[in-house]
Design a protein around this motif. Structure first.
Motif, PDB file in Angstrom:
ATOM      1  N   HIS A  27       1.002  -1.374   0.043  1.00 53.59           N
ATOM      2  CA  HIS A  27       0.046  -0.095  -0.018  1.00 53.59           C
ATOM      3  C   HIS A  27       1.014   1.440  -0.184  1.00 53.59           C
ATOM      4  CE1 HIS A  27      -2.701  -3.182   1.363  1.00 53.59           C
ATOM      5  NE2 HIS A  27      -3.416  -2.571   0.809  1.00 53.59           N
ATOM      6  N   LEU A  28       0.645   1.771  -1.140  1.00 55.20           N
ATOM      7  CA  LEU A  28       1.708   3.409  -1.379  1.00 55.20           C
ATOM      8  C   LEU A  28       0.509   4.621  -0.993  1.00 55.20           C
ATOM      9  CD1 LEU A  28       3.269   2.508  -4.331  1.00 55.20           C
ATOM     10  CD2 LEU A  28       4.451   2.260  -1.648  1.00 55.20           C
ATOM     11  N   TYR A  29       1.540   5.799  -0.789  1.00 53.99           N
ATOM     12  CA  TYR A  29       0.273   6.717  -0.756  1.00 53.99           C
ATOM     13  C   TYR A  29       1.176   8.133  -1.977  1.00 53.99           C
ATOM     14  CZ  TYR A  29      -1.855   5.368   3.302  1.00 53.99           C
ATOM     15  OH  TYR A  29      -3.038   4.276   4.594  1.00 53.99           O
ATOM     16  N   PRO A  30       0.190   8.875  -2.360  1.00 59.24           N
ATOM     17  CA  PRO A  30       0.886   9.290  -3.496  1.00 59.24           C
ATOM     18  C   PRO A  30       1.571  10.453  -2.574  1.00 59.24           C
ATOM     19  CG  PRO A  30      -1.120   9.017  -3.978  1.00 59.24           C
ATOM     20  CD  PRO A  30      -0.819   8.423  -3.194  1.00 59.24           C
ATOM     21  N   LEU A  31       3.213  11.333  -3.234  1.00 57.73           N
ATOM     22  CA  LEU A  31       3.636  11.630  -2.921  1.00 57.73           C
ATOM     23  C   LEU A  31       3.034  13.119  -2.739  1.00 57.73           C
ATOM     24  CD1 LEU A  31       6.211  12.716  -0.602  1.00 57.73           C
ATOM     25  CD2 LEU A  31       7.408  12.514  -2.651  1.00 57.73           C
ATOM     26  N   LYS A  32       2.834  13.650  -4.181  1.00 55.29           N
ATOM     27  CA  LYS A  32       2.706  15.096  -4.596  1.00 55.29           C
ATOM     28  C   LYS A  32       3.498  16.351  -3.450  1.00 55.29           C
ATOM     29  CE  LYS A  32      -2.417  13.172  -5.507  1.00 55.29           C
ATOM     30  NZ  LYS A  32      -4.073  13.270  -5.028  1.00 55.29           N
ATOM     31  N   ASP A  33       2.844  17.022  -2.970  1.00 55.03           N
ATOM     32  CA  ASP A  33       2.566  17.542  -2.461  1.00 55.03           C
ATOM     33  C   ASP A  33       3.720  17.794  -0.673  1.00 55.03           C
ATOM     34  OD1 ASP A  33       3.049  19.584  -4.680  1.00 55.03           O
ATOM     35  OD2 ASP A  33       0.792  20.066  -4.575  1.00 55.03           O
ATOM     36  N   ASP A  34       4.270  16.493  -0.411  1.00 53.83           N
ATOM     37  CA  ASP A  34       3.765  16.386   0.722  1.00 53.83           C
ATOM     38  C   ASP A  34       5.274  16.357   1.115  1.00 53.83           C
ATOM     39  OD1 ASP A  34       1.529  15.624   1.784  1.00 53.83           O
ATOM     40  OD2 ASP A  34       1.905  13.800   0.262  1.00 53.83           O
ATOM     41  N   ASP A  35       5.919  17.513   2.059  1.00 53.18           N
ATOM     42  CA  ASP A  35       7.051  17.162   2.083  1.00 53.18           C
ATOM     43  C   ASP A  35       7.714  16.644   3.575  1.00 53.18           C
ATOM     44  OD1 ASP A  35       9.903  17.896   4.137  1.00 53.18           O
ATOM     45  OD2 ASP A  35      10.043  20.006   2.976  1.00 53.18           O
ATOM     46  N   LEU A  36       8.176  15.280   3.479  1.00 57.64           N
ATOM     47  CA  LEU A  36       8.614  14.233   4.260  1.00 57.64           C
ATOM     48  C   LEU A  36       9.711  14.383   5.333  1.00 57.64           C
ATOM     49  CD1 LEU A  36       8.520  10.818   2.124  1.00 57.64           C
ATOM     50  CD2 LEU A  36       6.954  12.019   2.897  1.00 57.64           C
ATOM     51  N   HIS A  37      10.432  15.958   4.915  1.00 60.32           N
ATOM     52  CA  HIS A  37      11.060  16.126   5.823  1.00 60.32           C
ATOM     53  C   HIS A  37      10.732  16.741   7.050  1.00 60.32           C
ATOM     54  CE1 HIS A  37      13.480  15.301   2.157  1.00 60.32           C
ATOM     55  NE2 HIS A  37      14.842  14.546   3.055  1.00 60.32           N
ATOM     56  N   ALA A  49       1.480  10.359  15.140  1.00 53.22           N
ATOM     57  CA  ALA A  49       1.207  11.618  14.148  1.00 53.22           C
ATOM     58  C   ALA A  49       2.010  11.509  13.612  1.00 53.22           C
ATOM     59  CB  ALA A  49       2.108  12.439  15.448  1.00 53.22           C
ATOM     60  N   LEU A  50       2.773  10.920  12.814  1.00 50.71           N
ATOM     61  CA  LEU A  50       3.649  11.340  11.330  1.00 50.71           C
ATOM     62  C   LEU A  50       2.644  10.776  10.493  1.00 50.71           C
ATOM     63  CD1 LEU A  50       5.780  12.025  10.210  1.00 50.71           C
ATOM     64  CD2 LEU A  50       7.089   9.864  10.302  1.00 50.71           C
ATOM     65  N   VAL A  51       2.504   9.387  11.300  1.00 49.80           N
ATOM     66  CA  VAL A  51       1.161   8.531   9.639  1.00 49.80           C
ATOM     67  C   VAL A  51       0.235   9.396   9.644  1.00 49.80           C
ATOM     68  CG1 VAL A  51       0.116   6.658   9.905  1.00 49.80           C
ATOM     69  CG2 VAL A  51       2.426   5.875  10.614  1.00 49.80           C
ATOM     70  N   ALA A  52      -0.209  10.095  10.856  1.00 49.52           N
ATOM     71  CA  ALA A  52      -1.786  10.484  10.989  1.00 49.52           C
ATOM     72  C   ALA A  52      -1.546  11.320   9.852  1.00 49.52           C
ATOM     73  CB  ALA A  52      -2.350  10.649  12.081  1.00 49.52           C
ATOM     74  N   ALA A  53      -0.625  12.655   9.888  1.00 44.42           N
ATOM     75  CA  ALA A  53      -0.018  13.781   8.968  1.00 44.42           C
ATOM     76  C   ALA A  53      -0.426  13.586   8.159  1.00 44.42           C
ATOM     77  CB  ALA A  53       1.086  14.290   9.607  1.00 44.42           C
ATOM     78  N   LEU A  54       0.297  12.753   7.784  1.00 42.96           N
ATOM     79  CA  LEU A  54       1.179  12.745   6.039  1.00 42.96           C
ATOM     80  C   LEU A  54      -1.109  10.685   6.026  1.00 42.96           C
ATOM     81  CD1 LEU A  54       4.810  11.012   6.522  1.00 42.96           C
ATOM     82  CD2 LEU A  54       3.597  12.983   5.192  1.00 42.96           C
ATOM     83  N   THR A  55      -1.044  10.843   6.247  1.00 47.18           N
ATOM     84  CA  THR A  55      -2.454  10.286   5.778  1.00 47.18           C
ATOM     85  C   THR A  55      -3.893  10.390   5.884  1.00 47.18           C
ATOM     86  OG1 THR A  55      -2.539   8.745   7.851  1.00 47.18           O
ATOM     87  CG2 THR A  55      -1.071   8.494   6.036  1.00 47.18           C
ATOM     88  N   ASP A  56      -4.268  11.370   6.711  1.00 43.64           N
ATOM     89  CA  ASP A  56      -4.945  11.188   6.181  1.00 43.64           C
ATOM     90  C   ASP A  56      -6.104  12.191   5.712  1.00 43.64           C
ATOM     91  OD1 ASP A  56      -5.714  10.841   9.300  1.00 43.64           O
ATOM     92  OD2 ASP A  56      -5.509  12.160  10.901  1.00 43.64           O
ATOM     93  N   GLY A  57      -7.299  11.528   5.619  1.00 41.62           N
ATOM     94  CA  GLY A  57      -8.062  12.305   4.180  1.00 41.62           C
ATOM     95  C   GLY A  57      -7.174  11.738   2.728  1.00 41.62           C
ATOM     96  N   LYS A  58      -6.310  10.752   2.764  1.00 38.10           N
ATOM     97  CA  LYS A  58      -5.780  10.154   1.762  1.00 38.10           C
ATOM     98  C   LYS A  58      -6.099   8.843   1.699  1.00 38.10           C
ATOM     99  CE  LYS A  58      -1.611  13.297   2.265  1.00 38.10           C
ATOM    100  NZ  LYS A  58      -0.458  13.457   2.172  1.00 38.10           N
ATOM    101  N   ASP A  59      -6.538   8.375   0.446  1.00 36.85           N
ATOM    102  CA  ASP A  59      -6.992   7.016   0.288  1.00 36.85           C
ATOM    103  C   ASP A  59      -4.973   6.437  -0.444  1.00 36.85           C
ATOM    104  OD1 ASP A  59      -9.442   6.813   0.035  1.00 36.85           O
ATOM    105  OD2 ASP A  59      -9.236   8.129  -1.614  1.00 36.85           O
TER     106      ASP A  59
END
Length: 298
Positions: A27-37, A49-59
């Motif tokens: 299972h992957l999430y499109p990176l798009k405009d996310d800033d992982l750093h 908190a990191l997982v929630a910030a990066l995945t909430d509202g995303k499929d």
């Protein structure tokens, strides 16, 4: 322990938190405009908190098992501009290497910028002038430098600090040259403290056959130095701390194939299995040498 990784799939960049399992989709999430750093810095060690910030509202996108071979994994948090990454580490940190010459602060070395980092399956390049090359199975600490110029620990992974140990043995002042070989790294960023104990196995194949095999042990318990002492001493040097720079710090190795009397040659495949952590890093060594000086006679 939560893990974060980044990859490319069909020309697009993705991130995820799982590792591939036989026959199962990833299972992957499109990176798009996310800033992982920025996200890992903001989470400040809170994995949930990191997982929630990066995945909430995303499929998530489910990549079928039969397509996983087409994924291109990336070193964890590797910046787009390779000059924004610095790869280095410490030498002779482990208890098995302590002797009368051991210093209060271990020697630090620079391997290069982000382009020296290779993931499993890629070649590790060695300078033609190298004397004797060996693998070094190591824990790799990952730091991201924040906007205030502070290098902040965000997680760890595992890798192979390929080293021209022959050059170093000939002249200890040539440590900086000895380390200018490529390094391999697992793509998984483990979002927790560095491991206390790591055991595993190194296997070296030549011409498709096993040529050498032995166990290794590493982790903070195997070290003569405390990370709480040596890391602040390293990052007390402001020249290293440009905001946004990612540091990959190899913290030293147990004994290697060199200590076992084996010499790596061009074309050898070196596989490191970090057993308890389910991580395998496997790379072929590219070391073109004149036939007269090749220890394998190849």
């Amino acid at each position: 322990m939560t893990m974060l990784f980044e990859c490319t799939h069909r020309g697009e960049r993705y991130f995820g938190f799982d590792r591939p399992e036989d026959g199962a989709p990833l299972h992957l999430y499109p990176l798009k405009d996310d800033d992982l750093h920025a996200a890992v810095l903001a989470a400040d060690g809170d994995s949930a908190a990191l997982v929630a910030a990066l995945t909430d509202g995303k499929d998530a996108v489910a990549v079928p098992a039969e397509e996983l071979g087409a994924l291109r994994m990336r070193p964890p948090l590797l910046p787009t501009a390779v000059g924004d990454a610095m790869v280095g580490g410490f030498m002779q940190t482990h208890n098995v290497k302590v002797d009368a010459t051991t210093q209060a602060q271990p020697n630090w070395f620079l391997k290069g910028l982000g382009d020296v980092l290779k993931v499993s399956g890629e070649e590790l390049a060695v300078p033609e002038s190298a004397v004797t090359v060996t693998e070094e199975a190591e824990v790799v600490l990952v730091y991201v430098t924040d906007e205030e110029g502070e290098a902040r620990y965000v997680g760890h992974t595992f890798g192979n600090d390929l080293t021209d140990i022959g050059r170093f043995r000939q002249h200890h002042g040539h440590l900086s040259y000895a380390k200018l070989c490529d390094a391999s790294v697992a793509p998984w960023l483990f979002l927790g403290p560095p491991p206390v104990s790591v055991t595993g196995r190194v296997t070296i194949e030549r011409d498709g056959r096993e040529a050498w095999r032995a166990p290794f042990a590493t982790g903070t318990r195997a070290m003569h130095y405390r990370l709480e002492d040596i890391m602040p001493a390293l990052f007390g040097h402001r020249a290293l701390l440009h905001p946004g720079r990612v540091h990959y710090v190899y913290i030293g190795a147990d004994r290697s194939s060199f200590h076992g009397g084996f010499q790596i040659a061009d074309g050898d495949r070196v596989t490191l299995e970090f057993a308890e952590h389910g991580v395998t890093v496997s790379n072929t060594v590219s070391w073109p040498r004149p036939a007269a000086t090749n220890p394998a006679g190849r």
